[in-house]
Design a protein around this motif. Structure first.
Motif, PDB file in Angstrom:
ATOM      1  N   ARG A 113       0.801  -1.133   0.203  1.00 48.61           N
ATOM      2  CA  ARG A 113       0.138  -0.083  -0.115  1.00 48.61           C
ATOM      3  C   ARG A 113       0.998   1.136   0.073  1.00 48.61           C
ATOM      4  NH1 ARG A 113      -3.397  -2.871   4.614  1.00 48.61           N
ATOM      5  NH2 ARG A 113      -4.955  -4.151   3.293  1.00 48.61           N
ATOM      6  N   ASN A 114       1.868   1.295   0.914  1.00 49.71           N
ATOM      7  CA  ASN A 114       2.768   2.385   0.809  1.00 49.71           C
ATOM      8  C   ASN A 114       3.350   2.699  -0.590  1.00 49.71           C
ATOM      9  OD1 ASN A 114       2.356   2.934   3.571  1.00 49.71           O
ATOM     10  ND2 ASN A 114       3.930   1.786   4.095  1.00 49.71           N
ATOM     11  N   ALA A 115       3.764   1.725  -1.130  1.00 48.60           N
ATOM     12  CA  ALA A 115       4.440   1.640  -2.641  1.00 48.60           C
ATOM     13  C   ALA A 115       3.326   2.264  -3.495  1.00 48.60           C
ATOM     14  CB  ALA A 115       5.171   0.431  -2.988  1.00 48.60           C
ATOM     15  N   ALA A 116       2.512   1.693  -3.461  1.00 49.37           N
ATOM     16  CA  ALA A 116       1.158   2.190  -4.362  1.00 49.37           C
ATOM     17  C   ALA A 116       0.932   3.643  -4.061  1.00 49.37           C
ATOM     18  CB  ALA A 116      -0.159   1.258  -4.268  1.00 49.37           C
ATOM     19  N   ILE A 117       0.778   4.117  -2.896  1.00 50.82           N
ATOM     20  CA  ILE A 117       0.398   5.602  -2.718  1.00 50.82           C
ATOM     21  C   ILE A 117       1.757   6.433  -3.035  1.00 50.82           C
ATOM     22  CG2 ILE A 117       0.078   7.245  -0.807  1.00 50.82           C
ATOM     23  CD1 ILE A 117      -1.302   4.824   0.749  1.00 50.82           C
ATOM     24  N   GLU A 118       2.827   5.991  -2.921  1.00 50.72           N
ATOM     25  CA  GLU A 118       4.035   6.620  -3.047  1.00 50.72           C
ATOM     26  C   GLU A 118       4.079   6.830  -4.932  1.00 50.72           C
ATOM     27  OE1 GLU A 118       6.148   8.303  -1.968  1.00 50.72           O
ATOM     28  OE2 GLU A 118       6.456   7.883   0.199  1.00 50.72           O
ATOM     29  N   TYR A 119       3.717   5.991  -5.501  1.00 53.98           N
ATOM     30  CA  TYR A 119       3.669   5.874  -7.169  1.00 53.98           C
ATOM     31  C   TYR A 119       2.317   6.555  -7.468  1.00 53.98           C
ATOM     32  CZ  TYR A 119       4.003   4.363 -11.941  1.00 53.98           C
ATOM     33  OH  TYR A 119       3.945   4.158 -13.308  1.00 53.98           O
ATOM     34  N   ALA A 120       1.379   6.740  -6.696  1.00 51.73           N
ATOM     35  CA  ALA A 120       0.174   7.276  -7.240  1.00 51.73           C
ATOM     36  C   ALA A 120       0.278   8.645  -7.955  1.00 51.73           C
ATOM     37  CB  ALA A 120      -1.005   7.400  -6.149  1.00 51.73           C
ATOM     38  N   THR A 121      -0.399   8.825  -8.685  1.00 49.48           N
ATOM     39  CA  THR A 121      -0.541  10.505  -9.363  1.00 49.48           C
ATOM     40  C   THR A 121      -1.394  11.448  -8.757  1.00 49.48           C
ATOM     41  OG1 THR A 121      -0.366   9.443 -11.738  1.00 49.48           O
ATOM     42  CG2 THR A 121      -0.925  11.838 -11.345  1.00 49.48           C
ATOM     43  N   TYR A 122      -2.346  11.044  -8.132  1.00 44.60           N
ATOM     44  CA  TYR A 122      -3.112  11.876  -7.345  1.00 44.60           C
ATOM     45  C   TYR A 122      -3.143  11.607  -5.719  1.00 44.60           C
ATOM     46  CZ  TYR A 122      -4.890  11.721 -12.171  1.00 44.60           C
ATOM     47  OH  TYR A 122      -4.780  11.999 -13.460  1.00 44.60           O
ATOM     48  N   ASP A 123      -3.456  12.853  -5.297  1.00 40.61           N
ATOM     49  CA  ASP A 123      -3.372  13.087  -3.738  1.00 40.61           C
ATOM     50  C   ASP A 123      -4.516  12.431  -3.023  1.00 40.61           C
ATOM     51  OD1 ASP A 123      -1.170  13.886  -3.898  1.00 40.61           O
ATOM     52  OD2 ASP A 123      -1.507  15.915  -3.879  1.00 40.61           O
ATOM     53  N   THR A 124      -5.674  12.128  -3.737  1.00 44.21           N
ATOM     54  CA  THR A 124      -6.806  11.420  -2.968  1.00 44.21           C
ATOM     55  C   THR A 124      -6.745   9.881  -3.316  1.00 44.21           C
ATOM     56  OG1 THR A 124      -8.374  13.325  -3.306  1.00 44.21           O
ATOM     57  CG2 THR A 124      -9.273  11.344  -2.834  1.00 44.21           C
ATOM     58  N   ILE A 125      -6.488   9.123  -2.229  1.00 45.04           N
ATOM     59  CA  ILE A 125      -6.166   7.960  -2.446  1.00 45.04           C
ATOM     60  C   ILE A 125      -7.548   6.808  -1.724  1.00 45.04           C
ATOM     61  CG2 ILE A 125      -4.503   5.858  -2.074  1.00 45.04           C
ATOM     62  CD1 ILE A 125      -3.359   8.252  -3.307  1.00 45.04           C
ATOM     63  N   ALA A 126      -7.927   6.059  -2.638  1.00 41.02           N
ATOM     64  CA  ALA A 126      -8.903   5.011  -2.114  1.00 41.02           C
ATOM     65  C   ALA A 126      -8.267   3.803  -2.172  1.00 41.02           C
ATOM     66  CB  ALA A 126     -10.050   5.023  -3.201  1.00 41.02           C
ATOM     67  N   CYS A 127      -8.742   2.854  -1.180  1.00 40.33           N
ATOM     68  CA  CYS A 127      -8.183   1.536  -0.929  1.00 40.33           C
ATOM     69  C   CYS A 127      -9.313   0.504  -1.080  1.00 40.33           C
ATOM     70  CB  CYS A 127      -7.595   1.545   0.505  1.00 40.33           C
ATOM     71  SG  CYS A 127      -6.221   2.801   0.526  1.00 40.33           S
ATOM     72  N   ILE A 128      -8.741  -0.544  -1.672  1.00 39.16           N
ATOM     73  CA  ILE A 128      -9.683  -2.115  -1.940  1.00 39.16           C
ATOM     74  C   ILE A 128      -8.523  -3.048  -1.770  1.00 39.16           C
ATOM     75  CG2 ILE A 128      -9.479  -1.881  -4.354  1.00 39.16           C
ATOM     76  CD1 ILE A 128     -12.326  -2.938  -4.305  1.00 39.16           C
ATOM     77  N   ASP A 129      -8.981  -4.076  -1.258  1.00 41.39           N
ATOM     78  CA  ASP A 129      -8.118  -5.321  -1.361  1.00 41.39           C
ATOM     79  C   ASP A 129      -8.242  -6.229  -2.383  1.00 41.39           C
ATOM     80  OD1 ASP A 129      -6.632  -4.575   1.114  1.00 41.39           O
ATOM     81  OD2 ASP A 129      -7.890  -5.739   2.376  1.00 41.39           O
ATOM     82  N   GLY A 130      -7.422  -7.116  -2.757  1.00 40.30           N
ATOM     83  CA  GLY A 130      -7.456  -8.037  -3.910  1.00 40.30           C
ATOM     84  C   GLY A 130      -8.492  -8.904  -3.270  1.00 40.30           C
ATOM     85  N   GLY A 131      -9.440  -9.338  -4.218  1.00 37.76           N
ATOM     86  CA  GLY A 131     -10.415 -10.414  -3.890  1.00 37.76           C
ATOM     87  C   GLY A 131     -11.687  -9.743  -3.229  1.00 37.76           C
ATOM     88  N   CYS A 132     -11.851  -8.513  -3.320  1.00 40.45           N
ATOM     89  CA  CYS A 132     -13.048  -7.617  -3.159  1.00 40.45           C
ATOM     90  C   CYS A 132     -13.821  -7.268  -4.359  1.00 40.45           C
ATOM     91  CB  CYS A 132     -12.647  -6.622  -2.195  1.00 40.45           C
ATOM     92  SG  CYS A 132     -12.123  -6.837  -0.394  1.00 40.45           S
ATOM     93  N   PHE A 133     -14.844  -6.986  -4.217  1.00 38.41           N
ATOM     94  CA  PHE A 133     -15.642  -6.421  -5.580  1.00 38.41           C
ATOM     95  C   PHE A 133     -16.652  -5.384  -5.156  1.00 38.41           C
ATOM     96  CE2 PHE A 133     -19.516  -6.246  -8.162  1.00 38.41           C
ATOM     97  CZ  PHE A 133     -18.959  -6.859  -9.420  1.00 38.41           C
TER      98      PHE A 133
END
Length: 335
Positions: free
Chosen positions: A94-114
């Motif tokens: 998650r930290n790696a994804a947020i660092e890489y993200a383009t935008y400053d609003t971050i929404a989280c979901i887990d793998g396997g979720c719908f």
């Protein structure tokens, strides 16, 4: 390693201008590990949102089942999808994804979720009113009665939620990048209950989540009583290692010790009263599960739910004790 992605932060220079506009751009992040059977449904649910994500960053922890191939194919078809391969646990991903993200609003979901169709729209709406942290909700996605009951012992149903005190799971959560940084990022030393620890960090940094009950993802629970025991034990061990929810575990330890002592004394002195003691235990389990029955079909639930709840309590309590004594397990990967 980055797979199927353009130059890191290639749109970062336009972000400040974009976020002053009516459309607040948002990056959805997700961590996965060996999710070849479910990643397609997760991506499809994100791609069919009523409010489309502006970017989807997925971190694969080193899958060996073909997940990365599915992700690479998806990224080639949808340029919003950016795939990173980063060995490590959920927090690292998650930290790696947020660092890489383009935008400053971050929404989280887990793998396997719908994600429900309006999940993202409802989740990000409070940011327009100044929110820095938003708590979404979740529901069980299981086919069998046993697995439905297993899932319901691990997550709350709407009737059990105190909106003012509800703390989110990272399977349905959003925050600003600045809030995430101020809270100290997701705790990479914690292998289990890491989102509970992150919640504590956010509260400690002065943030309070805005609860949005309509921002729902469907979550697939562990399968069967063995899976329930393993998961509850892991969550309890994470809480114990991080010294979280101590009063809750102390209360359960007291109730368990009292019940065990009362059973032993009753068996020794007045065996005829054991039926009364069993009835009291059943009544207590029914009270704990009373709001959950409407979310499961069939009469089997009246036996399975109480047994699942008892399994969850005992396994998490044992895990908490082990966590307090032995500390956290290190080196686990995203599951």
């Amino acid at each position: 390693m980055v797979v199927g992605a353009t130059t890191k932060h290639h749109l970062r220079s336009t972000r400040v201008l974009s976020e002053t506009m009516a459309h607040r751009p948002v990056t959805v992040i997700c961590t996965v590990f060996n999710e070849v059977g479910s990643i397609g449904a997760t991506l499809e649910s994100l791609q069919h949102q009523s409010r489309q994500p502006d970017e989807i960053v997925i971190v694969d922890a080193g899958s060996s089942d073909g997940t990365i191939n599915r992700l690479t194919d998806a990224a080639s078809e949808d340029k919003r999808i950016r795939v990173l391969v980063e060995s490590g646990n959920r927090s690292h991903g998650r930290n790696a994804a947020i660092e890489y993200a383009t935008y400053d609003t971050i929404a989280c979901i887990d793998g396997g979720c719908f994600a429900h169709r309006d999940w993202l729209q409802n989740l990000v709406e409070p940011f327009g009113d100044g929110a820095s942290w938003v708590a979404g909700f979740y529901e069980v996605d299981a086919e069998s009665t046993v697995d439905q009951c297993v899932g319901l012992t691990l997550i709350p149903v709407p009737e059990e939620v105190d909106a003012a005190a509800f703390l989110p799971s990272a399977r349905s959560m959003a925050m600003t990048r600045s809030a995430w940084r101020r809270a100290g990022r997701f705790p990479e030393h914690a292998e289990f209950a890491e989102d509970t620890l992150f919640d504590a960090q956010m509260l400690g940094a002065g943030f309070k989540p805005t609860f949005v009950a309509s921002a729902i993802v469907r979550w697939k629970p562990p399968s069967g009583f063995r899976g329930l025991a393993r998961t509850a034990f892991s969550w309890g061990r994470g809480d114990g290692a991080a010294r979280l929810r101590g009063r809750t575990y102390a209360r359960w330890a007291g109730i368990t010790a009292f019940t065990a002592l009362a059973t032993a004394l009753t068996w020794w002195f007045r065996p005829s009263l054991l039926i009364l003691l069993v009835a009291l235990v059943i009544a207590g389990l029914w009270y704990l599960t009373r709001h959950k029955y409407r979310y499961v079909e069939g009469v089997q639930k009246y036996v399975v739910l109480p047994v699942a709840m008892l399994t969850s309590i005992l396994a998490s309590l044992l895990g908490y004790v082990v966590g307090r004594v032995a500390g956290e397990v290190v080196g686990a990967q995203v599951e």
